[in-house]
Design a protein around this motif. Structure first.
Motif, PDB file in Angstrom:
ATOM      1  N   ALA A  78       0.807  -1.225   0.000  1.00  0.00           N
ATOM      2  CA  ALA A  78       0.000   0.000   0.000  1.00  0.00           C
ATOM      3  C   ALA A  78       0.837   1.270   0.000  1.00  0.00           C
ATOM      4  O   ALA A  78       0.440   2.270  -0.608  1.00  0.00           O
ATOM      5  N   ASP A  79       1.997   1.260   0.667  1.00  0.00           N
ATOM      6  CA  ASP A  79       2.783   2.493   0.748  1.00  0.00           C
ATOM      7  C   ASP A  79       4.273   2.296   0.452  1.00  0.00           C
ATOM      8  O   ASP A  79       5.059   3.214   0.601  1.00  0.00           O
ATOM      9  N   ASP A  80       4.661   1.093   0.058  1.00  0.00           N
ATOM     10  CA  ASP A  80       6.030   0.749  -0.332  1.00  0.00           C
ATOM     11  C   ASP A  80       7.044   0.891   0.807  1.00  0.00           C
ATOM     12  O   ASP A  80       8.242   0.894   0.583  1.00  0.00           O
ATOM     13  N   ALA A  81       6.571   0.986   2.036  1.00  0.00           N
ATOM     14  CA  ALA A  81       7.494   1.094   3.175  1.00  0.00           C
ATOM     15  C   ALA A  81       7.967  -0.304   3.581  1.00  0.00           C
ATOM     16  O   ALA A  81       7.220  -1.274   3.490  1.00  0.00           O
ATOM     17  N   PRO A  82       9.216  -0.413   4.044  1.00  0.00           N
ATOM     18  CA  PRO A  82       9.707  -1.723   4.498  1.00  0.00           C
ATOM     19  C   PRO A  82       8.961  -2.174   5.747  1.00  0.00           C
ATOM     20  O   PRO A  82       8.394  -1.364   6.487  1.00  0.00           O
ATOM     21  N   LEU A  83       8.989  -3.491   5.961  1.00  0.00           N
ATOM     22  CA  LEU A  83       8.363  -4.069   7.148  1.00  0.00           C
ATOM     23  C   LEU A  83       9.406  -4.278   8.232  1.00  0.00           C
ATOM     24  O   LEU A  83      10.580  -4.510   7.950  1.00  0.00           O
ATOM     25  N   THR A  84       8.959  -4.223   9.462  1.00  0.00           N
ATOM     26  CA  THR A  84       9.823  -4.558  10.589  1.00  0.00           C
ATOM     27  C   THR A  84       9.954  -6.081  10.648  1.00  0.00           C
ATOM     28  O   THR A  84       9.164  -6.796  10.010  1.00  0.00           O
ATOM     29  N   PRO A  85      10.901  -6.605  11.415  1.00  0.00           N
ATOM     30  CA  PRO A  85      11.037  -8.068  11.514  1.00  0.00           C
ATOM     31  C   PRO A  85       9.760  -8.775  11.983  1.00  0.00           C
ATOM     32  O   PRO A  85       9.537  -9.934  11.657  1.00  0.00           O
ATOM     33  N   ASP A  86       8.898  -8.069  12.728  1.00  0.00           N
ATOM     34  CA  ASP A  86       7.658  -8.705  13.180  1.00  0.00           C
ATOM     35  C   ASP A  86       6.480  -8.459  12.225  1.00  0.00           C
ATOM     36  O   ASP A  86       5.336  -8.781  12.546  1.00  0.00           O
ATOM     37  N   GLY A  87       6.762  -7.897  11.034  1.00  0.00           N
ATOM     38  CA  GLY A  87       5.745  -7.778   9.998  1.00  0.00           C
ATOM     39  C   GLY A  87       4.903  -6.528  10.020  1.00  0.00           C
ATOM     40  O   GLY A  87       3.855  -6.465   9.371  1.00  0.00           O
ATOM     41  N   ARG A  88       5.347  -5.507  10.718  1.00  0.00           N
ATOM     42  CA  ARG A  88       4.599  -4.238  10.747  1.00  0.00           C
ATOM     43  C   ARG A  88       5.214  -3.268   9.746  1.00  0.00           C
ATOM     44  O   ARG A  88       6.418  -3.255   9.528  1.00  0.00           O
ATOM     45  N   CYS A  89       4.359  -2.444   9.159  1.00  0.00           N
ATOM     46  CA  CYS A  89       4.806  -1.433   8.207  1.00  0.00           C
ATOM     47  C   CYS A  89       5.514  -0.310   8.960  1.00  0.00           C
ATOM     48  O   CYS A  89       4.999   0.192   9.968  1.00  0.00           O
ATOM     49  N   THR A  90       6.685   0.099   8.468  1.00  0.00           N
ATOM     50  CA  THR A  90       7.440   1.165   9.133  1.00  0.00           C
ATOM     51  C   THR A  90       6.827   2.539   8.891  1.00  0.00           C
ATOM     52  O   THR A  90       7.176   3.493   9.576  1.00  0.00           O
ATOM     53  N   HIS A  91       5.887   2.652   7.940  1.00  0.00           N
ATOM     54  CA  HIS A  91       5.247   3.941   7.656  1.00  0.00           C
ATOM     55  C   HIS A  91       3.932   4.088   8.417  1.00  0.00           C
ATOM     56  O   HIS A  91       3.727   5.054   9.134  1.00  0.00           O
TER      57      HIS A  91
END
Length: 190
Positions: A119-132
């Protein structure tokens, strides 16, 4: 002497899980299915796995209800292998093991692949959450993109069709746009 496939003396959930996904190659097959690999020959080429071993692992995954073999969407006699809902529920484990590997064993330039929120092309954290947006991202909304540790091709390099396709961003679970390649019909598929 071959090791047994089960942990008869152990009854914990982890030992039961390892009976399904703990054999060599099995988790890599599951990972490739998340990446969009669906055809027997593509699994074999990408993983460079002996066809008899691949047949055995796919059969075990089908029998366990982790994957299913279905007719190819284009018709004909070909079949494809897809993750079932039970298989898709393995995503948090695959993601966690990938993050662990990136943390401890990534190439010096960084990870070879990066998971992003489509949806926003932001990387995910190791636990699968969007960094944006801080949203926990569903596997179907994850974009797999090349990372800084993915070595560039040099003249004369050859890659299997899956590795070539994974050099461009791709949504997980969607079939990879593979170029036609030579396929052999040797061996029997499960």
């Amino acid at each position: 002497m071959a090791l047994p496939r089960d942990y008869t003396a152990l009854t914990c959930a982890l030992s039961r899980s390892l009976e399904i996904i703990g054999e060599r190659w099995t988790l890599l097959i599951v990972r490739d299915a998340f990446y969009g690999v669906h055809r027997f020959g593509d699994f074999a080429a990408h993983l460079d796995i002996p066809r008899a071993v691949l047949t055995d692992r796919l059969t075990a995954l089908i029998e366990a209800g982790v994957m299913d073999r279905t007719p190819h969407p284009a018709g004909g006699r070909r079949e494809v292998y897809v993750l079932t809902p039970k298989g898709i529920s393995l995503w948090p484990s695959v993601r966690a093991l990938s993050a662990w590997g990136d943390e401890h064993y990534a190439p010096p330039d960084g990870p070879r692949r990066i998971f992003r929120h489509a949806a926003d092309d932001a990387p995910l954290t190791p636990d699968g959450r969007c960094t944006h947006c801080d949203k926990a991202v569903d596997v179907a909304d994850i974009l797999l993109t090349p990372g800084p540790g993915l070595a560039p091709l040099t003249p004369g390099d050859t890659e299997d069709p899956v590795s070539r396709a994974l050099r461009t961003p791709h949504r997980l679970l969607e079939p990879l746009p593979l170029h036609p390649s030579r396929r052999t019909t040797k061996g029997q598929h499960p």
